[in-house]
Motif scaffolding. Structure first.
Motif, PDB file in Angstrom:
ATOM      1  N   MET A 101       0.830  -1.098  -0.064  1.00 29.86           N
ATOM      2  CA  MET A 101       0.004   0.037   0.001  1.00 29.86           C
ATOM      3  C   MET A 101       0.834   1.249  -0.108  1.00 29.86           C
ATOM      4  O   MET A 101       1.715   1.514   0.747  1.00 29.86           O
ATOM      5  N   LYS A 102       0.724   2.225  -1.000  1.00 27.82           N
ATOM      6  CA  LYS A 102       1.470   3.459  -1.230  1.00 27.82           C
ATOM      7  C   LYS A 102       0.593   4.509  -0.313  1.00 27.82           C
ATOM      8  O   LYS A 102      -0.188   4.585  -0.654  1.00 27.82           O
ATOM      9  N   THR A 103       1.406   5.014   0.641  1.00 33.21           N
ATOM     10  CA  THR A 103       0.859   6.219   1.293  1.00 33.21           C
ATOM     11  C   THR A 103       1.787   7.548   1.310  1.00 33.21           C
ATOM     12  O   THR A 103       2.901   7.157   0.816  1.00 33.21           O
ATOM     13  N   CYS A 104       1.288   8.492   1.564  1.00 36.10           N
ATOM     14  CA  CYS A 104       1.992   9.674   1.570  1.00 36.10           C
ATOM     15  C   CYS A 104       1.449  10.674   2.812  1.00 36.10           C
ATOM     16  O   CYS A 104       0.543  10.311   3.583  1.00 36.10           O
ATOM     17  N   VAL A 105       2.342  11.674   2.960  1.00 32.80           N
ATOM     18  CA  VAL A 105       1.782  12.537   4.118  1.00 32.80           C
ATOM     19  C   VAL A 105       1.762  14.019   3.378  1.00 32.80           C
ATOM     20  O   VAL A 105       2.377  14.299   2.535  1.00 32.80           O
ATOM     21  N   PHE A 106       0.659  14.582   3.870  1.00 27.71           N
ATOM     22  CA  PHE A 106       0.420  16.007   3.498  1.00 27.71           C
ATOM     23  C   PHE A 106       0.362  16.777   4.872  1.00 27.71           C
ATOM     24  O   PHE A 106      -0.813  16.620   5.623  1.00 27.71           O
ATOM     25  N   ALA A 107       1.199  17.556   5.195  1.00 26.81           N
ATOM     26  CA  ALA A 107       1.204  18.490   6.321  1.00 26.81           C
ATOM     27  C   ALA A 107       1.347  19.819   6.201  1.00 26.81           C
ATOM     28  O   ALA A 107       1.264  20.494   5.108  1.00 26.81           O
ATOM     29  N   GLY A 108       0.569  20.423   7.377  1.00 25.36           N
ATOM     30  CA  GLY A 108       0.345  22.034   7.333  1.00 25.36           C
ATOM     31  C   GLY A 108       0.006  22.474   8.672  1.00 25.36           C
ATOM     32  O   GLY A 108      -0.353  21.538   9.501  1.00 25.36           O
ATOM     33  N   THR A 109      -0.337  23.629   8.707  1.00 26.71           N
ATOM     34  CA  THR A 109      -0.755  24.380  10.048  1.00 26.71           C
ATOM     35  C   THR A 109      -2.391  24.153  10.010  1.00 26.71           C
ATOM     36  O   THR A 109      -3.180  24.395  11.008  1.00 26.71           O
ATOM     37  N   PHE A 110      -2.792  24.336   8.686  1.00 24.41           N
ATOM     38  CA  PHE A 110      -4.355  24.346   8.382  1.00 24.41           C
ATOM     39  C   PHE A 110      -5.178  25.243   9.441  1.00 24.41           C
ATOM     40  O   PHE A 110      -6.208  24.874  10.083  1.00 24.41           O
ATOM     41  N   ASP A 111      -4.748  26.650   9.335  1.00 27.72           N
ATOM     42  CA  ASP A 111      -5.509  27.480  10.087  1.00 27.72           C
ATOM     43  C   ASP A 111      -6.318  28.565   9.574  1.00 27.72           C
ATOM     44  O   ASP A 111      -5.863  29.644   9.053  1.00 27.72           O
ATOM     45  N   PRO A 112      -7.517  28.260   9.098  1.00 27.40           N
ATOM     46  CA  PRO A 112      -8.163  26.889   9.068  1.00 27.40           C
ATOM     47  C   PRO A 112      -7.772  26.289   7.795  1.00 27.40           C
ATOM     48  O   PRO A 112      -7.300  26.650   6.763  1.00 27.40           O
ATOM     49  N   PRO A 113      -8.542  24.807   7.861  1.00 29.67           N
ATOM     50  CA  PRO A 113      -8.437  24.011   6.628  1.00 29.67           C
ATOM     51  C   PRO A 113      -9.281  24.858   5.578  1.00 29.67           C
ATOM     52  O   PRO A 113     -10.331  25.331   5.825  1.00 29.67           O
ATOM     53  N   THR A 114      -8.904  24.831   4.373  1.00 29.24           N
ATOM     54  CA  THR A 114      -9.559  25.229   3.261  1.00 29.24           C
ATOM     55  C   THR A 114     -10.090  24.219   2.300  1.00 29.24           C
ATOM     56  O   THR A 114      -9.675  23.286   2.319  1.00 29.24           O
ATOM     57  N   SER A 115     -10.832  24.695   1.320  1.00 26.37           N
ATOM     58  CA  SER A 115     -11.171  24.029   0.041  1.00 26.37           C
ATOM     59  C   SER A 115      -9.949  23.590  -0.708  1.00 26.37           C
ATOM     60  O   SER A 115      -9.834  22.611  -1.237  1.00 26.37           O
ATOM     61  N   GLY A 116      -8.803  24.460  -0.644  1.00 26.44           N
ATOM     62  CA  GLY A 116      -7.523  24.187  -1.281  1.00 26.44           C
ATOM     63  C   GLY A 116      -6.833  22.938  -0.605  1.00 26.44           C
ATOM     64  O   GLY A 116      -6.144  22.111  -1.487  1.00 26.44           O
ATOM     65  N   HIS A 117      -7.036  22.916   0.716  1.00 22.36           N
ATOM     66  CA  HIS A 117      -6.417  21.640   1.413  1.00 22.36           C
ATOM     67  C   HIS A 117      -7.066  20.505   0.904  1.00 22.36           C
ATOM     68  O   HIS A 117      -6.656  19.362   0.686  1.00 22.36           O
ATOM     69  N   LYS A 118      -8.569  20.426   0.881  1.00 19.50           N
ATOM     70  CA  LYS A 118      -9.329  19.320   0.467  1.00 19.50           C
ATOM     71  C   LYS A 118      -8.933  19.011  -0.925  1.00 19.50           C
ATOM     72  O   LYS A 118      -8.892  17.844  -1.284  1.00 19.50           O
ATOM     73  N   GLU A 119      -8.912  19.802  -1.669  1.00 24.17           N
ATOM     74  CA  GLU A 119      -8.362  19.517  -3.061  1.00 24.17           C
ATOM     75  C   GLU A 119      -7.136  18.972  -3.297  1.00 24.17           C
ATOM     76  O   GLU A 119      -7.076  18.137  -4.202  1.00 24.17           O
ATOM     77  N   VAL A 120      -6.256  19.209  -2.441  1.00 26.76           N
ATOM     78  CA  VAL A 120      -4.824  18.375  -2.560  1.00 26.76           C
ATOM     79  C   VAL A 120      -4.987  17.006  -2.094  1.00 26.76           C
ATOM     80  O   VAL A 120      -4.468  16.207  -2.702  1.00 26.76           O
ATOM     81  N   VAL A 121      -5.644  16.802  -0.932  1.00 25.19           N
ATOM     82  CA  VAL A 121      -5.995  15.463  -0.352  1.00 25.19           C
ATOM     83  C   VAL A 121      -6.704  14.668  -1.213  1.00 25.19           C
ATOM     84  O   VAL A 121      -6.472  13.491  -1.800  1.00 25.19           O
ATOM     85  N   GLU A 122      -7.845  15.217  -1.928  1.00 29.58           N
ATOM     86  CA  GLU A 122      -8.564  14.649  -3.010  1.00 29.58           C
ATOM     87  C   GLU A 122      -7.488  13.960  -4.085  1.00 29.58           C
ATOM     88  O   GLU A 122      -7.776  12.833  -4.760  1.00 29.58           O
ATOM     89  N   LYS A 123      -6.771  14.911  -4.608  1.00 29.46           N
ATOM     90  CA  LYS A 123      -6.078  14.648  -5.838  1.00 29.46           C
ATOM     91  C   LYS A 123      -4.961  13.628  -5.479  1.00 29.46           C
ATOM     92  O   LYS A 123      -4.444  12.631  -5.967  1.00 29.46           O
ATOM     93  N   ALA A 124      -4.378  13.722  -4.162  1.00 29.40           N
ATOM     94  CA  ALA A 124      -3.291  12.703  -3.617  1.00 29.40           C
ATOM     95  C   ALA A 124      -4.091  11.471  -3.659  1.00 29.40           C
ATOM     96  O   ALA A 124      -3.239  10.339  -3.922  1.00 29.40           O
ATOM     97  N   LEU A 125      -5.165  11.089  -3.204  1.00 33.07           N
ATOM     98  CA  LEU A 125      -5.764   9.952  -3.203  1.00 33.07           C
ATOM     99  C   LEU A 125      -6.040   9.230  -4.432  1.00 33.07           C
ATOM    100  O   LEU A 125      -6.311   8.143  -4.795  1.00 33.07           O
ATOM    101  N   LYS A 126      -5.917   9.888  -5.710  1.00 34.73           N
ATOM    102  CA  LYS A 126      -5.821   9.702  -7.057  1.00 34.73           C
ATOM    103  C   LYS A 126      -4.647   8.824  -7.295  1.00 34.73           C
ATOM    104  O   LYS A 126      -4.452   7.979  -8.309  1.00 34.73           O
ATOM    105  N   ILE A 127      -3.445   9.081  -6.724  1.00 36.35           N
ATOM    106  CA  ILE A 127      -2.158   8.631  -6.556  1.00 36.35           C
ATOM    107  C   ILE A 127      -1.791   7.483  -5.722  1.00 36.35           C
ATOM    108  O   ILE A 127      -1.266   6.628  -5.906  1.00 36.35           O
TER     109      ILE A 127
END
Length: 162
Positions: A1-27
C-alpha cells in the motif's frame, strides 16, 4: 500500500487543502493529513480546534488518517513509513518556498520524494491567510471553507466572538 503525508498548519483548513488531499488519493492508497504544531506561529484556531476540523472533514474516509505532530516532517515520514511528501502549490512563490524546503529536508532524509500538486485555476487565490484576512475585515469567506466544516468553523468563531 502506497501512502503519503500532507502536512500543514491548516489555520483553518480550506477547500484548497481538501483539493490537494482528493488529488493525492488518486495517486496513493492512503494519505496521512498531519497538523503540524509550530509553537512559534500564532494561529487563530487552537491546535485542538484545527485537529477537530480536519477529523470532521476527512474522518469518514478510511483512506485518510489525521494526526497531530510536533516534530520535523522527515521524522513523521519515517514514522509513517513513506518517503512521499505531498505539497500543494498555487504559484511560483509557493513552488520556490516548497522547493527550498524540499532541498533542506532532503539533507535530513535521503530518500525523500516531494510531490507538488498544483491548484486548479479557480483555487489559485484560496489560502488560510485569505480566510483570516477576510475575518479581519469582516468579509465573506465561507466559500473558501469546505462545506463539511462550515458549521463548525462558524461555531468556533462565534465562541471566540470573531
Amino acid at each position: 500500500m502506497k501512502t503519503c503525508v500532507f502536512a500543514g498548519t491548516f489555520d483553518p483548513p480550506t477547500s484548497g487543502h481538501k483539493e490537494v488531499v482528493e488529488k493525492a488519493l488518486k495517486i496513493f492508497d492512503g494519505v496521512t493529513v498531519a497538523l503540524m504544531i509550530n509553537t512559534d506561529k500564532t494561529c487563530l484556531f487552537t491546535s485542538e480546534e484545527r485537529l477537530a476540523l480536519l477529523k470532521e472533514l476527512f474522518g469518514a474516509d478510511e483512506r485518510i488518517k489525521v494526526v497531530s505532530y510536533d516534530g520535523a516532517v522527515v521524522d513523521l515520514l519515517k514514522e509513517e513509513n513513506t518517503p512521499f511528501y505531498v505539497r500543494g502549490v498555487r504559484d511560483t512563490i509557493d513552488f520556490e518556498y516548497e522547493n527550498r524546503n524540499h532541498f533542506a529536508s532532503k539533507k535530513l532524509m535521503d530518500g525523500l520524494i516531494t510531490i507538488y500538486i498544483p491548484a486548479e485555476q479557480e483555487s489559485l487565490h484560496v489560502s488560510s491567510t485569505l480566510v483570516r484576512n477576510s475575518l479581519k475585515f469582516n468579509k465573506e469567506f465561507y466559500g473558501y471553507i469546505p462545506s463539511e466544516i462550515r458549521g463548525s468553523v462558524r461555531k468556533i468563531l462565534e465562541a471566540k466572538n470573531v
